[in-house]
Design a protein around this motif. Structure first.
Motif, mmCIF file in Angstrom:
data_model
loop_
_atom_site.group_PDB
_atom_site.id
_atom_site.type_symbol
_atom_site.label_atom_id
_atom_site.label_comp_id
_atom_site.label_asym_id
_atom_site.label_seq_id
_atom_site.Cartn_x
_atom_site.Cartn_y
_atom_site.Cartn_z
ATOM 1 N N LEU A 118 -7.062 5.963 -3.664
ATOM 2 C CA LEU A 118 -6.492 5.604 -4.955
ATOM 3 C C LEU A 118 -7.434 4.693 -5.741
ATOM 4 C CD1 LEU A 118 -2.856 4.715 -3.811
ATOM 5 C CD2 LEU A 118 -3.633 6.835 -4.854
ATOM 6 N N SER A 119 -7.399 4.812 -7.047
ATOM 7 C CA SER A 119 -8.123 3.903 -7.929
ATOM 8 C C SER A 119 -7.076 3.011 -8.592
ATOM 9 C CB SER A 119 -8.912 4.684 -8.963
ATOM 10 O OG SER A 119 -9.544 3.791 -9.863
ATOM 11 N N ALA A 150 -6.395 -3.606 -3.808
ATOM 12 C CA ALA A 150 -7.007 -2.483 -4.518
ATOM 13 C C ALA A 150 -8.017 -1.755 -3.622
ATOM 14 C CB ALA A 150 -7.692 -2.970 -5.789
ATOM 15 N N TYR A 151 -8.838 -2.515 -2.909
ATOM 16 C CA TYR A 151 -9.839 -1.892 -2.033
ATOM 17 C C TYR A 151 -9.162 -1.148 -0.890
ATOM 18 C CZ TYR A 151 -13.763 -1.203 1.068
ATOM 19 O OH TYR A 151 -14.692 -0.636 1.886
ATOM 20 N N SER A 152 -8.135 -1.751 -0.297
ATOM 21 C CA SER A 152 -7.430 -1.102 0.808
ATOM 22 C C SER A 152 -6.756 0.189 0.360
ATOM 23 C CB SER A 152 -6.378 -2.057 1.396
ATOM 24 O OG SER A 152 -6.995 -3.191 1.943
ATOM 25 N N ALA A 153 -6.195 0.201 -0.852
ATOM 26 C CA ALA A 153 -5.567 1.417 -1.381
ATOM 27 C C ALA A 153 -6.607 2.507 -1.595
ATOM 28 C CB ALA A 153 -4.839 1.105 -2.686
ATOM 29 N N ALA A 192 -8.512 -13.387 -3.844
ATOM 30 C CA ALA A 192 -9.065 -12.271 -3.063
ATOM 31 C C ALA A 192 -8.008 -11.230 -2.691
ATOM 32 C CB ALA A 192 -9.737 -12.804 -1.807
ATOM 33 N N GLY A 193 -6.748 -11.639 -2.564
ATOM 34 C CA GLY A 193 -5.699 -10.712 -2.159
ATOM 35 C C GLY A 193 -5.546 -9.533 -3.100
ATOM 36 N N LEU A 248 0.825 -1.211 0.000
ATOM 37 C CA LEU A 248 0.000 0.000 0.000
ATOM 38 C C LEU A 248 0.861 1.263 0.000
ATOM 39 C CD1 LEU A 248 -2.882 -0.987 2.454
ATOM 40 C CD2 LEU A 248 -2.925 -0.935 -0.049
ATOM 41 N N SER A 249 1.952 1.233 0.745
ATOM 42 C CA SER A 249 2.863 2.387 0.767
ATOM 43 C C SER A 249 3.469 2.624 -0.613
ATOM 44 C CB SER A 249 3.986 2.165 1.784
ATOM 45 O OG SER A 249 3.456 2.134 3.083
ATOM 46 N N LYS A 250 3.838 1.545 -1.302
ATOM 47 C CA LYS A 250 4.403 1.666 -2.650
ATOM 48 C C LYS A 250 3.371 2.256 -3.608
ATOM 49 C CE LYS A 250 7.899 0.398 -4.399
ATOM 50 N NZ LYS A 250 9.112 1.189 -4.672
ATOM 51 N N LEU A 251 2.132 1.777 -3.528
ATOM 52 C CA LEU A 251 1.076 2.298 -4.396
ATOM 53 C C LEU A 251 0.776 3.764 -4.083
ATOM 54 C CD1 LEU A 251 -1.328 -0.764 -4.421
ATOM 55 C CD2 LEU A 251 0.128 0.021 -6.298
#
Length: 82
Positions: free
Chosen positions: A78-79, A69-72, A63-64, A35-38
């Motif tokens: 973010l999209s 994507a959802y967590s970001a 699911a991962g 998430l930090s990288k994204l």
């Protein structure tokens, strides 16, 4: 061990390799780093496990991928394209 090539040439014995077992990786730590990288506009690559290299189609997403994507989106707005 005596090894011979297809042409009958004697080959040296392979040197035994040492290896280590990777310590357990905490999934939460991995997700936070992803998430930090994204969030820093970085890119990540996700590779399927256990698939054959000669397949011409993609394996189903797990699911991962959706969780990342959802967590970001939830944490940073973010999209993330999948």
């Amino acid at each position: 061990v005596n090894l011979t090539s297809k042409k009958g040439i004697s080959l040296p014995s392979p040197t035994p390799l040492e290896y280590d077992i990777m310590k357990r990786v905490e999934l939460g730590v991995v997700y936070e780093k992803v998430l930090s990288k994204l969030a820093a506009e970085g890119t990540i690559g996700i590779f399927p496990e256990g698939g054959s290299h000669d397949r011409t189609d993609l394996l189903p997403l797990k699911a991962g991928v959706a969780l990342i994507a959802y967590s970001a989106m939830e944490k940073y707005g973010l999209s993330i394209p999948i």
